[in-house]
Design a protein around this motif. Structure first.
Motif, PDB file in Angstrom:
ATOM      1  N   ILE A 252       0.848  -1.182   0.000  1.00  0.00           N
ATOM      2  CA  ILE A 252       0.000   0.000   0.000  1.00  0.00           C
ATOM      3  C   ILE A 252       0.894   1.246   0.000  1.00  0.00           C
ATOM      4  CG2 ILE A 252      -1.824   1.248   1.197  1.00  0.00           C
ATOM      5  CD1 ILE A 252      -2.600  -1.461  -0.024  1.00  0.00           C
ATOM      6  N   LEU A 253       0.633   2.133  -0.952  1.00  0.00           N
ATOM      7  CA  LEU A 253       1.479   3.302  -1.156  1.00  0.00           C
ATOM      8  C   LEU A 253       0.712   4.585  -0.851  1.00  0.00           C
ATOM      9  CD1 LEU A 253       3.045   2.221  -4.581  1.00  0.00           C
ATOM     10  CD2 LEU A 253       3.984   1.844  -2.284  1.00  0.00           C
ATOM     11  N   ALA A 254       1.451   5.659  -0.485  1.00  0.00           N
ATOM     12  CA  ALA A 254       0.844   6.967  -0.277  1.00  0.00           C
ATOM     13  C   ALA A 254       0.185   7.412  -1.594  1.00  0.00           C
ATOM     14  CB  ALA A 254       1.910   7.960   0.169  1.00  0.00           C
ATOM     15  N   PRO A 255      -0.931   8.165  -1.522  1.00  0.00           N
ATOM     16  CA  PRO A 255      -1.494   8.828  -0.343  1.00  0.00           C
ATOM     17  C   PRO A 255      -2.374   7.949   0.550  1.00  0.00           C
ATOM     18  CG  PRO A 255      -2.805   9.363  -2.263  1.00  0.00           C
ATOM     19  CD  PRO A 255      -1.664   8.550  -2.761  1.00  0.00           C
ATOM     20  N   LEU A 256      -2.522   6.668   0.250  1.00  0.00           N
ATOM     21  CA  LEU A 256      -3.236   5.796   1.184  1.00  0.00           C
ATOM     22  C   LEU A 256      -2.375   5.576   2.424  1.00  0.00           C
ATOM     23  CD1 LEU A 256      -4.617   3.127  -1.312  1.00  0.00           C
ATOM     24  CD2 LEU A 256      -5.860   5.036  -0.294  1.00  0.00           C
ATOM     25  N   PRO A 257      -2.963   5.289   3.571  1.00  0.00           N
ATOM     26  CA  PRO A 257      -2.193   5.106   4.811  1.00  0.00           C
ATOM     27  C   PRO A 257      -1.304   3.862   4.732  1.00  0.00           C
ATOM     28  CG  PRO A 257      -4.512   5.529   5.293  1.00  0.00           C
ATOM     29  CD  PRO A 257      -4.421   5.274   3.834  1.00  0.00           C
ATOM     30  N   THR A 258      -0.011   4.054   4.613  1.00  0.00           N
ATOM     31  CA  THR A 258       0.928   2.934   4.478  1.00  0.00           C
ATOM     32  C   THR A 258       1.039   2.120   5.766  1.00  0.00           C
ATOM     33  OG1 THR A 258       2.772   4.392   5.050  1.00  0.00           O
ATOM     34  CG2 THR A 258       2.253   4.122   2.708  1.00  0.00           C
TER      35      THR A 258
END
Length: 429
Positions: A252-258
């Motif tokens: 999971i990569l930014a802008p999602l919460p890593t």
């Protein structure tokens, strides 16, 4: 997005693993519990006798004269194709695009071998004890990493073992009764891709594992109206399964919460269906027996997937429907040592038309079977059978929110057919 929401969706997917099959029977049930029964499309099992029919009726062993064991192996060979028909994904950005990837997936259902075993031992002139092992819900499905279905499924594996203890009682020459208690172990593994916020970012990944025990019971009776005519009836209870395991999220990569890239424990509860079966066997001549069997399968028990974990939970609606299967078959004793069989079965799908997923590309099906038994010795019988299964084309049509808050609209078509090669052995001593 909070981690709890990711785990919520992931836990629902873990339970959904138990419903990912298009094999030899509707939904995620495998009928392959007897090579003898396979040869007539399972048309007379509830009214037949011996350990080979123990899965369908615990009263089937009440009349065995000697100790008896039965074992079988069934090779399930599936040819399937799942095709994208305009699936889209709306990401949190927000932007709506096609899911991308290879638009046709072939042979997604792995070939496999289904084993079964049963034994019966007479205690006295009235009571017979039995044990059996069945694998009623076993399969593996795999999509390529670049498949259009990757956000719904990559690998799905379910392994079950149903262990049953049975007591059968001969009331008199006309009536046999039986009861059985089962412990069912289930082990599951599921992986799928996770869409990141931008279609330019590589996919994340979700891996789910879980196992657990469930328990059920079965009762049955056989009525021998005449030496040539037997009626049978049985009921197998639903089984509630609680799968406890882990959810691992990565990529999971930014802008999602890593911070969501971690492993967390949880559990999911599903219910497998009850089965009510009636049937008859009629020896119209000393060499030819006609078989008929009707089963009502309570798939509506699989109405929802209930998920719980530390701090939360969810209910994912499934809305399966009850179905009725119908089978007809014939046994013909060609020689004193060789019996030939044939049969046909109609087996509708319980999956809802308006919510079918790529994990369950199920459709109505017809089974066409032939088989034979060779009496190699007075106490040793060898069974073989071949079954061809034709699937009706089915539509994949479902909308879900992924564990990364993207909305996935699945639109596709599933086609396929299957062959099952069965062999079995019965030994009395």
């Amino acid at each position: 997005m909070a981690l709890s929401r990711k785990v919520l969706a992931a836990g629902a997917a873990l339970a959904a693993l138990a419903a990912a099959s298009q094999a030899s029977a509707s939904g995620f049930y495998l009928q392959e519990q007897s090579a003898r029964g396979a040869g007539r499309a399972y048309s007379g099992e509830v009214a037949d006798s011996g350990a080979a029919s123990l899965w369908w009726n615990p009263a089937a062993i009440a009349g065995v004269e000697h100790a008896e064991v039965y074992g079988g192996l069934h090779a399930v060979l599936v040819n399937s194709k799942v095709t994208d028909k305009g699936s889209t994904i709306t990401r949190p950005v927000p932007v709506t695009t096609g899911v991308g990837g290879v638009g046709t997936a072939t042979d997604v259902i792995n070939d496999g071998v289904v084993p079964n075993f049963a034994g019966a031992w007479r205690l006295n002139d009235k009571i017979v004890l039995g044990v059996s092992m069945a694998a009623p819900y076993n399969f593996t499905t795999e999509y390529e990493a670049n498949s259009w279905a990757r956000y719904d499924a990559l690998k799905s594996r379910l392994t079950t073992a149903d262990l049953q203890a049975t007591l059968a009682y001969r009331v008199n020459d006309k009536l046999d009764l039986g009861v059985g208690i089962s412990g069912v172990y289930a082990d599951a593994e599921l992986t799928n891709a996770l869409p990141n916020a931008s279609p330019l970012q590589a996919d994340g990944r979700q891996e789910l594992t879980g196992d657990g025990w469930g328990y059920g019971w079965t009762v049955g009776a056989q009525f021998h109206a005449t030496p040539a005519l037997t009626f049978g009836a049985s009921y197998r209870s639903k089984t509630e399964h609680t799968l406890k395991g882990d959810v691992a999220v990565s990529g999971i990569l930014a802008p999602l919460p890593t911070a969501a890239n971690r492993t967390i424990g949880g559990e999911a509860t599903i219910t497998t269906p009850w089965m009510a079966t009636v049937g008859a066997r009629w020896a119209v001549t000393p060499k030819t027996t006609l078989n008929a069997q009707v089963a009502r399968v309570g798939w509506s028990e699989f109405d929802a997937i209930r998920v719980s974990f530390a701090g939360g939970g969810s209910v994912s609606e499934q809305d399966y429907k009850d179905i009725t299967t119908i089978a007809l078959g014939v046994d013909h004793q060609l020689t004193p040592r060789l019996t030939l069989r044939g049969g046909v079965q109609k087996d509708p799908t319980p999956t809802p038309d308006d919510a079918r997923t790529a994990r369950v590309p199920d459709g109505d099906r017809m089974l066409y079977a032939v088989g034979a038994t060779w009496a190699a010795k007075p106490n040793l019988n060898l069974d073989i059978a071949a079954t061809y299964i034709s699937f009706d084309d089915s539509e994949i049509h479902r909308t879900d929110t992924t564990a990364t808050s993207s909305v996935l609209n699945l639109r596709g078509e599933a086609t396929g057919h299957a062959a099952v090669l069965s062999t079995g052995i019965r030994w009395t001593f």
